[in-house]
Design a protein around this motif. Structure first.
Motif, PDB file in Angstrom:
ATOM      1  N   LEU A   9       0.907  -1.176  -0.093  1.00 54.86           N
ATOM      2  CA  LEU A   9      -0.099   0.095  -0.041  1.00 54.86           C
ATOM      3  C   LEU A   9       0.699   1.322  -0.053  1.00 54.86           C
ATOM      4  CD1 LEU A   9      -2.764  -0.870   2.461  1.00 54.86           C
ATOM      5  CD2 LEU A   9      -2.811  -1.023  -0.235  1.00 54.86           C
ATOM      6  N   GLN A  10       1.999   1.206   0.306  1.00 53.42           N
ATOM      7  CA  GLN A  10       2.930   2.328   0.161  1.00 53.42           C
ATOM      8  C   GLN A  10       3.615   2.662  -1.095  1.00 53.42           C
ATOM      9  OE1 GLN A  10       3.037   3.961   3.311  1.00 53.42           O
ATOM     10  NE2 GLN A  10       1.682   2.112   4.159  1.00 53.42           N
ATOM     11  N   SER A  11       2.442   2.978  -1.921  1.00 52.20           N
ATOM     12  CA  SER A  11       3.034   2.886  -3.421  1.00 52.20           C
ATOM     13  C   SER A  11       3.977   4.071  -3.782  1.00 52.20           C
ATOM     14  CB  SER A  11       1.536   3.064  -4.402  1.00 52.20           C
ATOM     15  OG  SER A  11       0.923   4.220  -3.960  1.00 52.20           O
ATOM     16  N   LYS A  12       4.086   5.030  -3.011  1.00 51.82           N
ATOM     17  CA  LYS A  12       5.128   6.031  -3.205  1.00 51.82           C
ATOM     18  C   LYS A  12       6.560   5.846  -2.725  1.00 51.82           C
ATOM     19  CE  LYS A  12       1.748   9.599  -3.704  1.00 51.82           C
ATOM     20  NZ  LYS A  12       1.262  11.039  -3.258  1.00 51.82           N
ATOM     21  N   TRP A  13       6.624   4.695  -2.028  1.00 56.58           N
ATOM     22  CA  TRP A  13       7.822   4.541  -1.222  1.00 56.58           C
ATOM     23  C   TRP A  13       8.763   3.123  -1.652  1.00 56.58           C
ATOM     24  CZ3 TRP A  13       9.599   8.556   1.562  1.00 56.58           C
ATOM     25  CH2 TRP A  13       8.704   9.387   2.082  1.00 56.58           C
ATOM     26  N   LYS A  14       9.839   3.131  -1.339  1.00 57.50           N
ATOM     27  CA  LYS A  14      10.623   2.192  -1.248  1.00 57.50           C
ATOM     28  C   LYS A  14      10.038   0.815  -0.869  1.00 57.50           C
ATOM     29  CE  LYS A  14      15.548   0.307  -0.293  1.00 57.50           C
ATOM     30  NZ  LYS A  14      15.612   0.017  -1.667  1.00 57.50           N
ATOM     31  N   GLY A  15      10.054  -0.467  -1.564  1.00 60.44           N
ATOM     32  CA  GLY A  15       9.538  -1.652  -0.938  1.00 60.44           C
ATOM     33  C   GLY A  15       8.115  -1.833  -1.434  1.00 60.44           C
ATOM     34  N   SER A  16       7.568  -1.072  -2.215  1.00 58.05           N
ATOM     35  CA  SER A  16       6.150  -1.495  -2.810  1.00 58.05           C
ATOM     36  C   SER A  16       6.220  -2.159  -3.851  1.00 58.05           C
ATOM     37  CB  SER A  16       5.495  -0.062  -3.209  1.00 58.05           C
ATOM     38  OG  SER A  16       6.149   0.914  -3.926  1.00 58.05           O
ATOM     39  N   GLU A  17       5.210  -3.035  -3.873  1.00 55.86           N
ATOM     40  CA  GLU A  17       5.117  -3.933  -5.373  1.00 55.86           C
ATOM     41  C   GLU A  17       3.744  -4.811  -5.017  1.00 55.86           C
ATOM     42  OE1 GLU A  17       7.843  -7.176  -7.268  1.00 55.86           O
ATOM     43  OE2 GLU A  17       7.126  -8.000  -5.250  1.00 55.86           O
ATOM     44  N   PRO A  40      -8.632 -11.442  -5.519  1.00 56.30           N
ATOM     45  CA  PRO A  40      -7.793  -9.908  -5.933  1.00 56.30           C
ATOM     46  C   PRO A  40      -8.395  -8.916  -5.263  1.00 56.30           C
ATOM     47  CG  PRO A  40      -9.381 -10.610  -7.831  1.00 56.30           C
ATOM     48  CD  PRO A  40      -9.271 -11.513  -6.642  1.00 56.30           C
ATOM     49  N   VAL A  41      -7.501  -7.822  -5.384  1.00 56.66           N
ATOM     50  CA  VAL A  41      -7.712  -6.451  -4.523  1.00 56.66           C
ATOM     51  C   VAL A  41      -8.432  -5.474  -5.903  1.00 56.66           C
ATOM     52  CG1 VAL A  41      -6.153  -6.538  -2.775  1.00 56.66           C
ATOM     53  CG2 VAL A  41      -5.402  -5.433  -4.828  1.00 56.66           C
ATOM     54  N   GLY A  42      -8.489  -5.788  -6.825  1.00 56.35           N
ATOM     55  CA  GLY A  42      -8.915  -5.026  -8.025  1.00 56.35           C
ATOM     56  C   GLY A  42      -8.507  -5.737  -9.589  1.00 56.35           C
ATOM     57  N   ASN A  43      -8.987  -4.950 -10.529  1.00 57.35           N
ATOM     58  CA  ASN A  43      -8.627  -5.535 -11.794  1.00 57.35           C
ATOM     59  C   ASN A  43      -8.232  -4.287 -12.575  1.00 57.35           C
ATOM     60  OD1 ASN A  43      -9.380  -6.143 -14.827  1.00 57.35           O
ATOM     61  ND2 ASN A  43      -9.170  -8.228 -13.881  1.00 57.35           N
ATOM     62  N   LEU A  44      -7.198  -4.461 -13.326  1.00 54.56           N
ATOM     63  CA  LEU A  44      -6.486  -3.130 -14.180  1.00 54.56           C
ATOM     64  C   LEU A  44      -7.503  -2.953 -15.389  1.00 54.56           C
ATOM     65  CD1 LEU A  44      -2.838  -3.330 -13.264  1.00 54.56           C
ATOM     66  CD2 LEU A  44      -4.346  -1.514 -12.844  1.00 54.56           C
ATOM     67  N   ARG A  45      -8.164  -3.815 -15.752  1.00 56.69           N
ATOM     68  CA  ARG A  45      -9.153  -3.485 -16.939  1.00 56.69           C
ATOM     69  C   ARG A  45     -10.395  -2.690 -16.563  1.00 56.69           C
ATOM     70  NH1 ARG A  45      -9.876  -8.514 -20.878  1.00 56.69           N
ATOM     71  NH2 ARG A  45     -10.289  -6.791 -22.338  1.00 56.69           N
ATOM     72  N   ILE A  61      -5.212   0.999  -5.358  1.00 52.26           N
ATOM     73  CA  ILE A  61      -4.444   1.219  -4.025  1.00 52.26           C
ATOM     74  C   ILE A  61      -5.051   2.054  -3.026  1.00 52.26           C
ATOM     75  CG2 ILE A  61      -2.205   2.007  -2.944  1.00 52.26           C
ATOM     76  CD1 ILE A  61      -1.682  -0.622  -4.329  1.00 52.26           C
ATOM     77  N   ALA A  62      -5.516   3.135  -3.466  1.00 51.56           N
ATOM     78  CA  ALA A  62      -6.458   4.206  -2.843  1.00 51.56           C
ATOM     79  C   ALA A  62      -7.642   3.451  -1.732  1.00 51.56           C
ATOM     80  CB  ALA A  62      -6.858   5.171  -3.369  1.00 51.56           C
ATOM     81  N   ARG A  63      -8.062   2.741  -2.691  1.00 44.68           N
ATOM     82  CA  ARG A  63      -9.409   1.952  -2.150  1.00 44.68           C
ATOM     83  C   ARG A  63      -9.157   0.982  -1.060  1.00 44.68           C
ATOM     84  NH1 ARG A  63     -11.220  -2.502  -4.574  1.00 44.68           N
ATOM     85  NH2 ARG A  63     -10.580  -2.065  -6.475  1.00 44.68           N
TER      86      ARG A  63
END
Length: 330
Positions: free
Chosen positions: A227-235, A254-259, A267-269
């Protein structure tokens, strides 16, 4: 985001006993066409919904650094996948990010040819990561066979002007940010993946050596910091159809779908949700507290009928029993 692990296709040329995903296997005829069509239809939408910038902040120096996108299979270099999916995807990613991202292609290695290396480098690939150097792969059961393949591939990589990847040190003077690189790894005892995830054929064949003390969530390739998408270690990990997961081992849902929505929106949700915050903090045993699952109950659920114990088992059961009717995909 620092890293995205994108499984582009289920197609593989092997059915390895230790594989974490049953869908990684050979396909033929209509089945192969179906598998290829799935990822060919999805990847342009998936790439369009990736973050506008693939960078992250390193808290040690607060500098913005390039993230990476790892494109994998299955075997991503199979003819049916390489020409129609991998190469167009690399072109799209280069057009979207330019030199802002490190593009990594992961392969078992035995399908690799010099011409493919040239084609990958022409498309801006920063590293070729060979992941099949272990005794679970047919023909590589012995250390001698593994060494022979490694030497063969090293000659090919060196001939293309690539370098063996190593972190920067005063001794080598090699900077990790300069490509093009190659590396070798596999599910060897004592390595980060040697214990094997309790997933897929590895679980069915009783090959995982992980215990309840092995918290795959609290390490790289696990859910830690997703969830720390702006920081080192996020994947995050992505499947061929666009489904997004907090870890490479994958949660049951899954937590979501990119389509359907952007990665930023997914990530925000998830941010602030106690389940996903626990995963992101590397404490999966706490994911159910808000739903009446104490840590003790989670640990009890982490045991199979045969007596095997690992936190991934508890995570699976929690997702099935509690989140089955609660998780929505964008």
């Amino acid at each position: 985001m620092e890293s995205i692990y994108y499984v582009m296709s289920w197609a593989c040329h092997r059915t390895c006993a230790h594989c974490y995903e049953d869908r990684f296997r050979p396909y033929a005829g209509d089945d192969l066409e179906r598998v290829v069509d799935e990822c060919r239809e999805a990847f342009p939408e998936i790439i369009a919904n990736l973050p506008e910038r693939m960078t992250y902040l390193d808290p040690e120096d607060m500098r913005e650094k390039r993230g990476r996108i790892i494109l994998a299979g299955g075997e991503i270099l199979l003819d049916a996948v390489r020409e129609t999916i991998l190469y167009p995807a690399l072109d799209l990613l280069r057009a979207k990010y330019g030199d802002q991202v490190q593009l990594i292609v992961q392969t078992t290695g035995d399908t690799l040819r010099p011409r493919m290396i040239e084609e990958l480098l022409q498309r801006g690939v920063w590293m070729v990561s060979v992941s099949g150097i272990d005794s679970f792969h047919q023909g590589l059961e012995t250390a001698e066979a593994q060494d022979a393949l490694t030497q063969k591939l090293t000659k090919m990589f060196d001939g293309a002007g690539m370098r063996l990847f190593a972190p920067f040190t005063a001794e080598t003077g090699q900077a990790a940010g300069e490509g093009a690189f190659y590396q070798f790894f596999g599910a060897q005892p004592g390595t980060w993946i040697g214990r094997l995830w309790p997933r897929g054929r590895a679980m069915a064949n009783g090959l995982s050596t992980a215990t309840i003390a092995d918290n795959f969530c609290n390490q790289w390739s696990g859910g830690l910091n997703f969830l720390q998408s702006k920081w080192k270690g996020s994947e995050v990990s992505i499947e061929p159809n666009g489904n997004v997961y907090p870890c490479c081992a994958k949660t049951k849902r899954p937590v979501g779908n990119l389509r359907n929505e952007t990665l930023d929106a997914i990530i925000a949700r998830c941010t602030g949700n106690p389940v996903y915050e626990a995963i992101s903090m590397g404490h999966p045993e706490r994911m159910g507290i808000a739903h009446g699952w104490s840590v003790e109950k989670f640990l009890e659920a982490s045991t199979t009928a045969s007596g095997y114990r690992n936190l991934c088992i508890g995570c699976d059961r929690f997702h099935d029993e509690v989140l089955g009717g609660l998780v929505t995909i964008g």
